[in-house]
Design an enzyme around this catalytic site. Structure first.
Site, PDB file in Angstrom:
ATOM      1  N   ARG A   1       0.821  -1.219   0.000  1.00 24.28           N
ATOM      2  CA  ARG A   1       0.000   0.000   0.000  1.00 24.28           C
ATOM      3  C   ARG A   1       0.853   1.266   0.000  1.00 24.28           C
ATOM      4  O   ARG A   1       0.510   2.242  -0.644  1.00 24.28           O
ATOM      5  CB  ARG A   1      -0.944  -0.011   1.189  1.00 24.28           C
ATOM      6  CG  ARG A   1      -2.012  -1.088   1.026  1.00 24.28           C
ATOM      7  CD  ARG A   1      -3.098  -0.904   2.026  1.00 24.28           C
ATOM      8  NE  ARG A   1      -4.162  -1.872   1.832  1.00 24.28           N
ATOM      9  CZ  ARG A   1      -5.163  -2.026   2.658  1.00 24.28           C
ATOM     10  NH1 ARG A   1      -5.256  -1.259   3.741  1.00 24.28           N
ATOM     11  NH2 ARG A   1      -6.100  -2.913   2.433  1.00 24.28           N
TER      12      ARG A   1
ATOM     13  N   ASP B   1     -15.141  10.128   9.918  1.00 23.49           N
ATOM     14  CA  ASP B   1     -14.112   9.106   9.749  1.00 23.49           C
ATOM     15  C   ASP B   1     -12.779   9.829   9.653  1.00 23.49           C
ATOM     16  O   ASP B   1     -12.729  11.034   9.403  1.00 23.49           O
ATOM     17  CB  ASP B   1     -14.360   8.297   8.459  1.00 23.49           C
ATOM     18  CG  ASP B   1     -13.618   6.960   8.464  1.00 23.49           C
ATOM     19  OD1 ASP B   1     -14.242   5.933   8.782  1.00 23.49           O
ATOM     20  OD2 ASP B   1     -12.396   6.946   8.177  1.00 23.49           O
TER      21      ASP B   1
HETATM   22  C1  LIG Z   1     -13.764  -1.330   8.994  1.00 21.85           C
HETATM   23  S1  LIG Z   1     -14.324   0.324   8.850  1.00 21.85           S
HETATM   24  C2  LIG Z   1     -15.848   0.258   9.753  1.00 21.85           C
HETATM   25  C3  LIG Z   1     -16.989   0.959   9.052  1.00 21.85           C
HETATM   26  C4  LIG Z   1     -18.355   0.849   9.727  1.00 21.85           C
HETATM   27  N1  LIG Z   1     -18.377   1.452  11.027  1.00 21.85           N
HETATM   28  C5  LIG Z   1     -18.811  -0.575   9.811  1.00 21.85           C
HETATM   29  O1  LIG Z   1     -18.898  -1.133  10.899  1.00 21.85           O
HETATM   30  O2  LIG Z   1     -19.080  -1.175   8.766  1.00 21.85           O
HETATM   31  C6  LIG Z   1     -13.229   1.153  10.009  1.00 21.85           C
HETATM   32  C7  LIG Z   1     -13.129   2.642   9.769  1.00 21.85           C
HETATM   33  O3  LIG Z   1     -12.498   3.243  10.901  1.00 21.85           O
HETATM   34  C8  LIG Z   1     -11.752   4.349  10.421  1.00 21.85           C
HETATM   35  N2  LIG Z   1     -10.754   4.730  11.438  1.00 21.85           N
HETATM   36  C9  LIG Z   1      -9.625   4.089  11.808  1.00 21.85           C
HETATM   37  N3  LIG Z   1      -8.986   4.748  12.785  1.00 21.85           N
HETATM   38  C10 LIG Z   1      -9.738   5.840  13.050  1.00 21.85           C
HETATM   39  C11 LIG Z   1      -9.610   6.922  13.956  1.00 21.85           C
HETATM   40  N4  LIG Z   1      -8.572   7.010  14.796  1.00 21.85           N
HETATM   41  N5  LIG Z   1     -10.563   7.880  13.952  1.00 21.85           N
HETATM   42  C12 LIG Z   1     -11.622   7.801  13.101  1.00 21.85           C
HETATM   43  N6  LIG Z   1     -11.802   6.799  12.226  1.00 21.85           N
HETATM   44  C13 LIG Z   1     -10.875   5.832  12.197  1.00 21.85           C
HETATM   45  C14 LIG Z   1     -11.147   3.854   9.121  1.00 21.85           C
HETATM   46  O4  LIG Z   1     -10.766   4.925   8.291  1.00 21.85           O
HETATM   47  C15 LIG Z   1     -12.303   3.032   8.551  1.00 21.85           C
HETATM   48  O5  LIG Z   1     -13.078   3.774   7.651  1.00 21.85           O
END
Ligand SMILES: C[S@@+](CC[C@H](N)C(=O)[O-])C[C@H]1O[C@@H](n2cnc3c(N)ncnc32)[C@H](O)[C@@H]1O
Length: 282
Positions: A43, A151
């Protein structure tokens, strides 16, 4: 005849890998495990190529010195897992419709209903919340719903704002929901579906880091923070849960994922259903 050799992609040394792991942890709370080496390399090589960097060391120096913070956002975008789907963990949306909506309808205050999807990724979660509520609430009450979706990833947020998805991402939704809440792309947009403007316009999208939740301006009746704490260690989970708890209204609900737990995290919330917690009323 001249032969052009493609330059080999730079390799990631142990020291550089360690520097990436530290940086990602400090800025996002995400713990990258050892097995992620190949994924990180692949990546980040794309970022090196995009910026014309010849080594990971040069790239990391640039990220650390970049006062705009733009490349750090790109790095975290490249690393974070954005996997999500409409109606993921459907029990949560049943709970919202069957348990929470009737409570709101019985509430005398009739003020705004505040919800927050706190790691909304590409938008499927906040749009599912909104579809569920708009289909369950009488029109007068649907107007009270305010939904914040945030996000860390700007790339995921751009997709969320646009609300355009490939048909295979929505094809398993009930036909009535598809008809009510999506429009089908035609011509160049063939194969795509877009969330209707009436729905998109009701969500406020913001970039927010769960590690830096400051003042939010209002308490929330419902917070969804699902499938993100799984990437955090206990210390970060503790910090995030404490911040989310502070931002819940009395009686407000916190949804986490069924694959996450609050074991080992100190909090004052009540467990009310699998992966659903509630702040006490008083
Ligand atoms: C696997 S997705 C989950 C999406 C949704 N909540 C679901 O359950 O389907 C995880 C998300 O967390 C976000 N993320 C990771 N670390 C974060 C942080 N410190 N603050 C805000 N968002 C974060 C990532 O960018 C990603 O879009």
């Amino acid at each position: 005849m001249s032969v052009v050799f493609e330059e080999a992609a730079p390799a990631l040394s142990d020291r550089e890998l360690n520097a990436v792991v530290q940086l990602v942890y400090q800025r996002s709370g995400i713990t990258l495990h050892d097995g992620k080496r190949a994924l990180i390399t692949a990546r980040l090589q794309k970022r090196l190529k995009a910026g014309g960097f010849r080594s990971f060391a040069a790239y990391l120096r640039f990220v650390e010195q970049d006062a705009s913070g733009q490349e750090l956002v790109q790095l975290l975008d490249a690393i974070a897992t954005n996997h999500t789907s409409f109606f993921r963990e459907p029990q949560h949306f049943d709970f919202l419709r069957e348990q929470i909506v009737p409570e709101w309808l019985g509430r005398p205050d009739r003020g705004p209903i505040e919800l927050w999807s706190a790691a909304c990724s590409t938008g499927e979660e906040p749009y599912t919340i909104l579809m569920t509520l708009l289909d369950a609430l009488p029109a007068a009450d649907a107007g009270r719903v305010r939904l914040l979706a945030s996000d860390l990833s700007t790339k995921a947020l751009a997709t969320a704002r646009a609300g355009v998805y490939r048909l295979d991402r929505v094809q398993d939704l009930p036909p009535a929901i598809l008809r009510r809440h999506f429009e089908r792309g035609l011509g160049e947009q063939e194969g795509l579906a877009r969330v209707r403007p009436a729905l998109r316009e009701r969500v406020t999208f913001e970039q927010r880091n769960l590690l830096e939740i400051g003042a939010m301006g209002r308490p929330f009746d419902v917070i969804f923070c699902r499938n993100v704490m799984i990437y955090f260690d206990r210390a970060v989970q503790q910090r995030v849960v404490a911040a989310l708890e502070r931002h819940l209204a009395p009686g407000g609900y916190l949804f986490i994922s069924h694959s996450e737990g609050l074991n080992g995290v100190t909090h004052g919330l009540q467990w009310v259903a699998p992966a659903v917690y509630r702040r006490r009323l008083t």
